[in-house]
Scaffold this motif. Sequence first.
Motif, PDB file in Angstrom:
ATOM      1  N   ASN A   1       0.807  -1.110  -0.296  1.00 26.90           N
ATOM      2  CA  ASN A   1       0.175  -0.110   0.044  1.00 26.90           C
ATOM      3  C   ASN A   1       0.721   1.192  -0.006  1.00 26.90           C
ATOM      4  N   GLY A   2       0.659   2.179  -1.010  1.00 27.20           N
ATOM      5  CA  GLY A   2       1.321   3.270  -1.042  1.00 27.20           C
ATOM      6  C   GLY A   2       2.727   3.361  -1.734  1.00 27.20           C
ATOM      7  N   SER A   3       2.975   2.138  -2.193  1.00 22.87           N
ATOM      8  CA  SER A   3       4.227   1.848  -2.979  1.00 22.87           C
ATOM      9  C   SER A   3       4.166   1.247  -4.233  1.00 22.87           C
ATOM     10  N   PRO A   4       5.171   1.576  -5.304  1.00 25.38           N
ATOM     11  CA  PRO A   4       5.009   1.037  -6.573  1.00 25.38           C
ATOM     12  C   PRO A   4       5.382  -0.393  -6.704  1.00 25.38           C
ATOM     13  N   LEU A   5       5.825  -1.038  -5.368  1.00 20.26           N
ATOM     14  CA  LEU A   5       6.397  -2.591  -5.459  1.00 20.26           C
ATOM     15  C   LEU A   5       5.266  -3.385  -5.810  1.00 20.26           C
ATOM     16  N   TYR A   6       5.626  -4.171  -6.748  1.00 23.26           N
ATOM     17  CA  TYR A   6       4.918  -5.450  -7.059  1.00 23.26           C
ATOM     18  C   TYR A   6       5.828  -6.554  -7.284  1.00 23.26           C
ATOM     19  N   ILE A   7       5.840  -7.514  -6.626  1.00 21.22           N
ATOM     20  CA  ILE A   7       6.751  -8.460  -6.605  1.00 21.22           C
ATOM     21  C   ILE A   7       6.041  -9.833  -6.857  1.00 21.22           C
ATOM     22  N   GLU A   8       6.619 -10.678  -7.566  1.00 19.51           N
ATOM     23  CA  GLU A   8       6.032 -12.118  -7.910  1.00 19.51           C
ATOM     24  C   GLU A   8       6.941 -13.036  -7.345  1.00 19.51           C
ATOM     25  N   LEU A   9       6.452 -13.773  -6.622  1.00 23.57           N
ATOM     26  CA  LEU A   9       7.366 -14.848  -5.966  1.00 23.57           C
ATOM     27  C   LEU A   9       7.123 -16.160  -6.536  1.00 23.57           C
ATOM     28  N   HIS A  10       8.270 -16.732  -7.439  1.00 25.15           N
ATOM     29  CA  HIS A  10       8.116 -17.743  -8.135  1.00 25.15           C
ATOM     30  C   HIS A  10       8.806 -19.181  -7.458  1.00 25.15           C
ATOM     31  N   ARG A  11       7.828 -20.117  -7.491  1.00 24.48           N
ATOM     32  CA  ARG A  11       8.152 -21.707  -7.122  1.00 24.48           C
ATOM     33  C   ARG A  11       8.875 -22.269  -8.035  1.00 24.48           C
ATOM     34  N   HIS A  12       8.254 -22.062  -9.247  1.00 24.79           N
ATOM     35  CA  HIS A  12       8.472 -22.605 -10.564  1.00 24.79           C
ATOM     36  C   HIS A  12       8.594 -21.153 -11.532  1.00 24.79           C
ATOM     37  N   LEU A  13       9.444 -21.191 -12.328  1.00 27.34           N
ATOM     38  CA  LEU A  13       9.441 -20.105 -13.390  1.00 27.34           C
ATOM     39  C   LEU A  13       8.597 -20.163 -14.296  1.00 27.34           C
ATOM     40  N   PHE A  14       7.924 -21.302 -14.555  1.00 32.12           N
ATOM     41  CA  PHE A  14       7.004 -21.407 -15.724  1.00 32.12           C
ATOM     42  C   PHE A  14       5.694 -22.445 -15.006  1.00 32.12           C
TER      43      PHE A  14
END
Length: 524
Positions: free
Chosen positions: A286-299
């Motif tokens: 909230n209030g931040s441009p951060l958007y993280i994608e955490l991958h267990r598998h890349l595909f």
Amino acid sequence: MNILNCTPGNYELILTPFAALSAARQQPELYREMLMNIFLFFPLGLTLSNALPRKWHRWGRIILTTFVGCILSAGIEYTQYRCALGLAETDDVICNTLGAFIGSTSLLIAHAIEKSRERVRHTNMTLTTTETQFLHIARAAISGSDLPIEKVDWPAVFALAGQQKLLPILFEAVRKMPAAGENAALFAVTKQQVIGQVLNQTVRSAEFADLYRKLRSAGLHPIVVKGQLCSHLYPLKDHRISADDDLYISDAEFMACHEQLLANGLTTDTPTDELATADEVSYTKNGSPLYIELHRHLFDSAEDAHDELNHFFTDINPVEMDGFLAMPPHEHLLYLILHAYKHFVRSGIGARQFCDIGLWAREYHAEIDWQRLHEQCESVHAATFAAAAFRIARDYLGIEFDLPAPWSDAVDAEPLLHDSLCGGVYGSNDLTRLHSSTVTLNAVKASRTGEKSSVLRTVFPKREYLERRYPYLKKRPYLLPVAWVQRLAHYASEKQSGADSSASGSIKLGKERIELMKRYGIMD
């Protein structure tokens, strides 16, 4: 020729070829009989040649079909002679064989039609004036070549640059050109857009670096892919705009990393009971441009068309790079290629992906095992696609690096480049293109299993494809028919609202893109 209805009579045989032609001068009715004998075997040639395996060469199918017609006709004539059921003539065999051959030449006609369509498709895939101007400026911005001196359609070029997420990079190269004064209002508005995008990216990069340090301090080992690593290859790193930052982490550390992200103020919409099996989980703050994608598998392991790509990245030994843990340069280049390949199969990629691939190949050229890279790409039907991506980076964007054997730059890359410029980043320019992914994914899956893709499967896709859009399917798979109805209703609402989307349009575009994939060896 109807031996079943004939009454046994004399044994009559004419072995002289074309004897009927000389007799026809006195009996014109014989011409009609010869034509009938040709037409009699025409359906056999038409049907058998098209029923034989398509992987056989068309001339092989034609020759075999003609031979079968000849043997069948000779057998009929022999039966007539042996059973004294009529006149057995060599001319009948010749005419029947000719009929089978003419029928089988439908393969040549079909091939000629396909070639004609391919020429039309190729014509439609040539670069437009705006695309050419955009590439000229992009080449100058990335590689330092000369800027264009001809008149440029600046509104169109800036719009295309925005769709490709390359506007800050292009604007930095042209902002001091004389055209800036001639188009002062446009350049002023564009400048404000660029300042906003770069500022947002600068804040995102700083917050991500701070978050990453905290994750490492907690004893975790997340591997950074794409964004932050690729941005350091550009003249101005925060001019490379990205929508998210990707972290790849082992299954053993996945939940601990999830807890650390939550502890640092990030949140996720993924239900708790799905975290144990999710391939990737998205986080925002909230209030931040951060958007993280955490991958267990890349595909996505649920996608039959892409799950085969994961095995390349199961035993990664990370290296330190620009303050982050990263895959070794070879594996990261392979990932950049396969990530672009994945999105191309779905709905499209953008020019920035070619920039990333080319800049990485140039920066870490000596650390790439080019022979092994070719073998890896070839094993998943991506070698020709990768060769086209390399050619775009070198020839159209001016990123110079050697391309050793067995790689070849003879591939025609312009159709791929045109498709990428039309579709925007990840094919997000219009809903029709995004919806066409059902068609292309279904076709690629079918090509891997030897099955035939169907429009029915496109309209009513499998549960795995719809789970992201309709999460209730994960817990209640029996509601798949409900999801189908919702999906069709969504199509209808988009069409009524004037959105650039329709089911028929998506199927049409999907079929066009399937032909493009065949061109690059992704499908047979």
